[in-house]
Design a protein around this motif. Structure first.
Motif, mmCIF file in Angstrom:
data_model
loop_
_atom_site.group_PDB
_atom_site.id
_atom_site.type_symbol
_atom_site.label_atom_id
_atom_site.label_comp_id
_atom_site.label_asym_id
_atom_site.label_seq_id
_atom_site.Cartn_x
_atom_site.Cartn_y
_atom_site.Cartn_z
ATOM 1 N N HIS A 121 25.356 28.165 34.640
ATOM 2 C CA HIS A 121 26.722 28.056 35.177
ATOM 3 C C HIS A 121 27.329 29.442 35.398
ATOM 4 O O HIS A 121 27.882 30.052 34.482
ATOM 5 C CB HIS A 121 27.585 27.259 34.190
ATOM 6 C CG HIS A 121 28.900 26.830 34.745
ATOM 7 N ND1 HIS A 121 29.483 25.640 34.422
ATOM 8 C CD2 HIS A 121 29.758 27.425 35.609
ATOM 9 C CE1 HIS A 121 30.635 25.512 35.062
ATOM 10 N NE2 HIS A 121 30.828 26.595 35.784
ATOM 11 N N HIS A 133 29.496 32.048 38.380
ATOM 12 C CA HIS A 133 30.213 32.237 39.649
ATOM 13 C C HIS A 133 29.950 33.658 40.138
ATOM 14 O O HIS A 133 30.456 34.612 39.560
ATOM 15 C CB HIS A 133 31.713 31.999 39.453
ATOM 16 C CG HIS A 133 32.032 30.609 39.002
ATOM 17 N ND1 HIS A 133 32.288 29.577 39.882
ATOM 18 C CD2 HIS A 133 32.094 30.063 37.755
ATOM 19 C CE1 HIS A 133 32.516 28.458 39.202
ATOM 20 N NE2 HIS A 133 32.401 28.724 37.908
ATOM 21 N N LYS A 175 27.423 19.752 42.534
ATOM 22 C CA LYS A 175 28.551 20.074 41.650
ATOM 23 C C LYS A 175 29.792 19.349 42.151
ATOM 24 O O LYS A 175 30.181 19.481 43.308
ATOM 25 C CB LYS A 175 28.805 21.585 41.631
ATOM 26 C CG LYS A 175 30.017 22.014 40.784
ATOM 27 C CD LYS A 175 29.782 21.792 39.298
ATOM 28 C CE LYS A 175 31.020 22.077 38.443
ATOM 29 N NZ LYS A 175 31.334 23.484 38.275
ATOM 30 N N HIS A 202 30.819 22.794 30.611
ATOM 31 C CA HIS A 202 31.804 23.392 29.691
ATOM 32 C C HIS A 202 32.653 22.385 28.916
ATOM 33 O O HIS A 202 33.870 22.330 29.053
ATOM 34 C CB HIS A 202 32.693 24.398 30.420
ATOM 35 C CG HIS A 202 33.200 23.980 31.771
ATOM 36 N ND1 HIS A 202 33.831 22.785 31.990
ATOM 37 C CD2 HIS A 202 33.141 24.602 32.966
ATOM 38 C CE1 HIS A 202 34.160 22.707 33.269
ATOM 39 N NE2 HIS A 202 33.737 23.793 33.882
ATOM 40 N N ASP A 261 29.599 30.045 32.207
ATOM 41 C CA ASP A 261 30.726 29.870 33.139
ATOM 42 C C ASP A 261 31.336 31.245 33.461
ATOM 43 O O ASP A 261 32.555 31.407 33.502
ATOM 44 C CB ASP A 261 31.780 28.902 32.594
ATOM 45 C CG ASP A 261 32.752 28.438 33.683
ATOM 46 O OD1 ASP A 261 32.540 28.764 34.866
ATOM 47 O OD2 ASP A 261 33.732 27.759 33.339
#
Ligand SMILES: [Zn+2]
Length: 353
Positions: free
Chosen positions: A12, A14, A97, A155, A226
């Motif tokens: 996970h 970004h 997702k 998460h 995350d």
């Protein structure tokens, strides 16, 4: 003691490219990954524009091939009207997702109709990863069971969510879940201290929630960062966007938990390597490992971090355990604070068919 671990798989992340390169790009994000012992990561689709079809996926695949330093798998995002196009990309993406609750970016799903279409259309053998909080966790489990789909809950951060997931698993639901280092090592008290630098989705929880995550870690399938960088200027602006970086600090924090006797080294490897590999059906990286010094004690600072955002919510924390060297496919790609990989050494990850 120097110890070899398998290269970590972070499910996970970004990377912010395209559209948010002032926060992070594929090169800086994958440099941060190697610094933290992560040799494979899965990138989220809420870029700008988002990855919701073949055109967007091809662009990011090309950018990864040209600039990535570690291996990168890609999610396709669910939008209101792209269920067929997304399903057509299932063989070359880590999963679908779905954003069921508000987060950073444009991909929040509203209403039942589009959710039903996605759960009915996405292939049953590939995972659907959801951002779901509170009641949305129950909704996601209900949808997955109704359509016989594989569900991965991103998460998870609350005691009641963990209790529900345990019950769902006990009843035979094909459900997996992840927790993040910030939800394991920070509480809402830290959020007060950190201000905008402690704001993320889901928000930091109570001490009791954090204790519940640790107490029920046997029911958790993987730990994922995350990693969600934003610049200091954005964080100090009028409306700070949610999200914190985490790629470089996950392994030192978990090694500290091992040193403190809160986690076994075997379980650390399961949660950061075997678990994500199993959930997403990811290929094994040959001749790939991380050398860590389990005795090194130091304080987390922001100056040695490779993420472009230049800050870290764990700054000031004392940790034990340092990444010394990372080897990917037989080649040293990180050693003693320095990146050794050339841009494009990382590959696009295609899941096992
Ligand atoms: Zn995220």
């Amino acid at each position: 003691m120097n110890l070899r671990l398998p290269g970590l798989v972070d499910g996970h992340v970004h990377l912010r490219e395209p559209g948010g390169e002032h926060k992070e790009n594929i090169a800086s994000g994958t440099a941060a990954a190697l610094t933290g012992g992560v040799t494979m990561l899965l990138a989220m689709p809420n870029t700008s524009p988002p990855i919701v079809g073949a055109e967007g996926l091809r662009l990011v695949q090309r950018l990864v091939g040209e600039t990535a330093l570690c291996d990168v798998g890609l999610f396709v995002g669910a939008a209101e009207d792209n269920a067929t196009q997304a399903a057509a990309l299932s063989a070359e993406t880590a999963g679908l997702k779905i954003y069921m609750d508000q987060t950073y970016g444009p991909l929040r799903m509203r209403g039942l109709a589009a959710l039903l279409t996605h759960f009915a259309t996405w292939p049953a053998r590939r995972p659907i990863a959801v951002h779901a909080e509170g009641l949305s966790v129950a909704m996601a489990i209900g949808l997955a069971r109704s359509f016989g789909r594989r569900l991965h809950l991103c998460h998870i951060s609350r005691a009641d969510e963990i209790a529900l997931i345990r019950a769902a698993k006990a009843s035979g639901a094909d459900v997996t879940c992840e927790v993040t280092p910030h939800h394991l090592f920070l509480t809402e008290a830290d959020a007060g201290r950190l201000g905008p630098y402690g704001s993320m989705k889901p928000p930091l929880a109570t001490q009791a929630d954090v204790e519940a995550l640790w107490a029920h870690l046997d029911g958790v399938d993987c730990i994922a960062t995350d990693h969600a960088p934003h610049t200091r200027a954005e964080k100090e602006g009028a409306e700070p966007p949610p999200g914190v970086p985490g790629l470089e600090t996950m392994l030192p924090l978990l090694l500290t938990a091992v040193a403190e006797g809160r986690l076994s080294m075997e379980r650390l490897v399961e949660l950061t390597h075997d678990g994500p590999q199993r959930i997403y059906g990811l290929p094994v990286q040959a001749e790939t490992w991380v050398e860590v010094d389990t005795d090194a004690r130091y304080t987390v600072t922001s100056d040695l971090l490779h993420t472009r955002c230049g800050w870290n919510p764990f700054e000031g924390m004392d940790v034990q355990g340092r990444v010394r060297q990372v080897v990917l496919r037989g080649q040293t790609v990180f050693r003693d604070g320095r990146i050794k990989a050339a841009p494009g050494y990382g590959r696009v990850v295609v899941p096992n068919q």
